[in-house]
Scaffold this motif. Structure first.
Motif, mmCIF file in Angstrom:
data_model
loop_
_atom_site.group_PDB
_atom_site.id
_atom_site.type_symbol
_atom_site.label_atom_id
_atom_site.label_comp_id
_atom_site.label_asym_id
_atom_site.label_seq_id
_atom_site.Cartn_x
_atom_site.Cartn_y
_atom_site.Cartn_z
ATOM 1 N N ASP A 148 5.254 -0.205 5.524
ATOM 2 C CA ASP A 148 4.812 -0.674 4.211
ATOM 3 C C ASP A 148 4.606 -2.189 4.281
ATOM 4 O O ASP A 148 5.510 -2.925 4.682
ATOM 5 N N THR A 179 10.378 0.100 5.435
ATOM 6 C CA THR A 179 9.856 1.376 4.943
ATOM 7 C C THR A 179 8.770 1.875 5.896
ATOM 8 O O THR A 179 7.769 1.196 6.115
ATOM 9 N N LEU A 196 5.835 4.409 6.951
ATOM 10 C CA LEU A 196 4.831 5.285 6.357
ATOM 11 C C LEU A 196 4.677 6.515 7.255
ATOM 12 O O LEU A 196 4.404 6.387 8.449
ATOM 13 N N LYS A 218 8.177 6.548 3.248
ATOM 14 C CA LYS A 218 7.167 6.663 2.207
ATOM 15 C C LYS A 218 6.193 7.750 2.645
ATOM 16 O O LYS A 218 5.442 7.566 3.604
#
Length: 564
Positions: free
Chosen positions: A93, A99, A101, A125
């Motif tokens: 991210d 985070t 992806l 995510k």
């Protein structure tokens, strides 16, 4: 989630009420999700299903071929875990480097999300992507590494090159050579390859895939691996691993990504060792709608009229790999009804068609095309398919069968429609018999489609305009494109193929010309005057519409044919 997905598909006309009810019943009986059932039944195109899943799950869509995966995003999770959960990380991210992806093919894949979070120690995510897109991405970033690991393991185990009997052990699923061969086949399937060539050279093994009709080198291996790779291929295809001096043919089935594939294997001794070619064919791939073949609306009307004839011979011509079998199988699938007896004689039988009696040629048992045809005529057939007319004897029997009340469909290796008549005459068939029997001749080619993700506009040059026989006005109105190459098309610039057809219906005028032994040029000109479109003209139209490129038109070499 299941009901919302079905409701969305119903509202958009992608499912019928009866199909939706059938899926609900299977959900109740099996506990599988609506998505799993839809994928297994192939009821909705993958792209439409993906859009529907994004809508009902409110997850964003990612097209992985448009997003190069950073190397550091691949370091957390091993490939076998990614394949097990059908997921792949594709970046971080931009607002939060902690985070990760991750693309999933199933919005309800909660186990996969948890596993990705545990192994990566990152927040996850989730995104949605096509299953094929995810698996191809895994192959692209992990496949070479996996196959190299198998090669290194093989070297560490120090298996003797002549010890093929080790491959006959029962528990060999984790054998490095087994992993290598399985990976080779799976990657070929995901790259849409039709053939795998495993060939020894003077100093290494070269592996090539044929994708959209063109061969591409995909890997090189140490020559010491050759005996084990060939032995493994022979074991799974039922061949004699001790026989290395003679060509052999076999076959096996394999399941890749929930689809079953039939693999035909051919081995051939060469000066550097045995070469193997594996022909990949998805089962039921021949059961296609004729609208998907590439026939224009005008051609579809002609095609339907031809196949409704009660008797006569229909010839499909073109070089090897031009899609003749697909065209014939598609026609037979539509003609197959309880009240019609269809019998085929083929070498080999490429796919099974429901309700059709298929005969495999076997020269060792003296079951040749001609002998099989004689027997078939005593089986009360309505429609006969002959895999190929190879000699005068087969041609004579086929012609006689078509004259005596049967519809016969067969293939010939000629460049265009008019040349097929000359070929039959050269075989020794009388011209008046060809004239009486022939209903139509269909010539075809397969042309590569430009990749829609990366193609770019192209201004037609003067020599290209002349080659296609276009006027300056036609050239100015054309929307031509040229190939570029991207991740989606694996750098080739092309993705998938489309058929182009030249259909010569045998009118009374052309029938008389055939009986009078008219030349190939005269027959072609007569057909053109009656509205036939040539292969060259059809491909030129695809170039002008931006579906294929001028380079592809040049590659399939239609220069010798007359202009429209």
């Amino acid at each position: 989630m299941n009901e919302r997905l079905l409701k969305h598909l119903l509202e958009h006309g992608l499912l019928s009420e009866s199909q939706a009810e059938s899926i609900r019943e299977e959900i109740a009986a099996s506990g599988r999700s609506a998505r799993e059932i839809l994928v297994a039944r192939a009821l909705v195109p993958e792209e439409k299903l993906l859009e529907a899943l994004c809508f009902v799950s409110r997850l964003p869509l990612v097209r992985l071929y448009e997003n190069p995966v950073p190397a550091d995003a691949c370091r957390f999770i091993k490939a076998d875990v990614l394949r097990e959960y059908t997921m792949v990380p594709f970046g971080f991210d931009p607002d939060d480097s902690a985070t990760l992806l991750v693309a999933f093919d199933d919005p309800m894949n909660l186990k996969g999300r948890d596993m990705a979070a545990i192994l990566s120690k990152c927040r996850i995510k989730p995104y949605l992507a096509a299953t094929s897109d995810i698996l191809i991405t895994i192959d692209r970033y992990y496949g070479t590494e996996e196959m190299q690991e198998a090669v290194e393991l093989y070297a560490q185990e120090n298996i003797q090159p002549d010890a093929e009997d080790q491959l006959l052990q029962e528990d060999i699923n984790s054998s490095p050579v087994v992993v290598l061969v399985n990976s080779m086949v799976e990657q070929a399937v995901r790259q849409r390859a039709s053939d795998i060539h495993v060939e020894p050279t003077s100093d290494k093994i070269r592996v090539r895939y044929r994708v959209d009709g063109v061969l591409y080198v995909t890997a090189h291996y140490d020559m010491r691996l050759l005996p084990a790779i060939i032995a493994r291929i022979k074991v799974i295809s039922g061949l004699d691993i001790s026989e290395k001096r003679k060509p052999q043919d076999g076959r096996f089935s394999i399941n890749v990504d929930h689809w079953e594939y039939e693999v035909r294997v051919s081995t051939l001794p060469t000066v550097y060792g045995e070469k193997a070619v594996l022909r990949l064919q998805r089962k039921k791939a021949f059961n296609r709608n004729k609208k998907d073949l590439g026939l224009t609306d005008e051609d579809l009307i002609k095609f339907d009229n031809i196949m409704r004839k009660p008797n006569g011979i229909v010839l499909v011509t073109g070089p090897t790999g031009s899609g003749k079998s697909t065209t014939m199988y598609t026609a037979l699938s539509e003609l197959s009804r309880d009240e019609v007896n269809i019998v085929t004689v083929e070498d080999p039988v490429e796919a099974n068609i429901e309700g059709v009696n298929q005969v495999q040629v076997n020269p060792k048992a003296n079951l040749t095309f001609a002998n099989a045809l004689r027997s078939i005529l005593r089986q009360d057939p309505d429609i006969i398919l002959i895999g190929e007319i190879r000699d005068q004897e087969t041609a004579d029997i086929a012609i006689q069968a078509s004259i005596t009340g049967h519809l016969v469909v067969s293939t010939l290796h000629t460049n265009d429609t008019a040349s097929a008549v000359t070929r039959l005459m050269d075989m020794g068939v009388e011209s008046y018999l060809i004239a009486d029997a022939t209903v139509a001749i269909i010539a075809q080619r397969l042309v590569r489609r430009l990749c829609p993700a990366c193609k770019r506009p192209h201004v037609l040059l003067p020599h290209e305009i002349a080659y296609m026989g276009l006027t300056r006005e036609d050239a100015e109105q054309a929307t031509a494109f040229e190939p570029v190459g991207c991740q989606r098309c694996n750098g080739t610039g092309y993705y998938d193929r489309i058929g182009v057809y030249e259909i010569m219906e045998i009118s009374p005028r052309i029938r008389n010309m055939i009986a009078a032994r008219a030349s190939t040029d005269d027959l072609r000109n007569a057909a053109l005057s009656e509205g036939m479109h040539t292969l060259r003209g059809r491909v030129g139209k695809l170039v002008c519409e931006g579906i294929t490129s001028f380079a592809e038109m040049s590659r399939i070499n239609l220069m010798d044919f007359e202009e429209e």
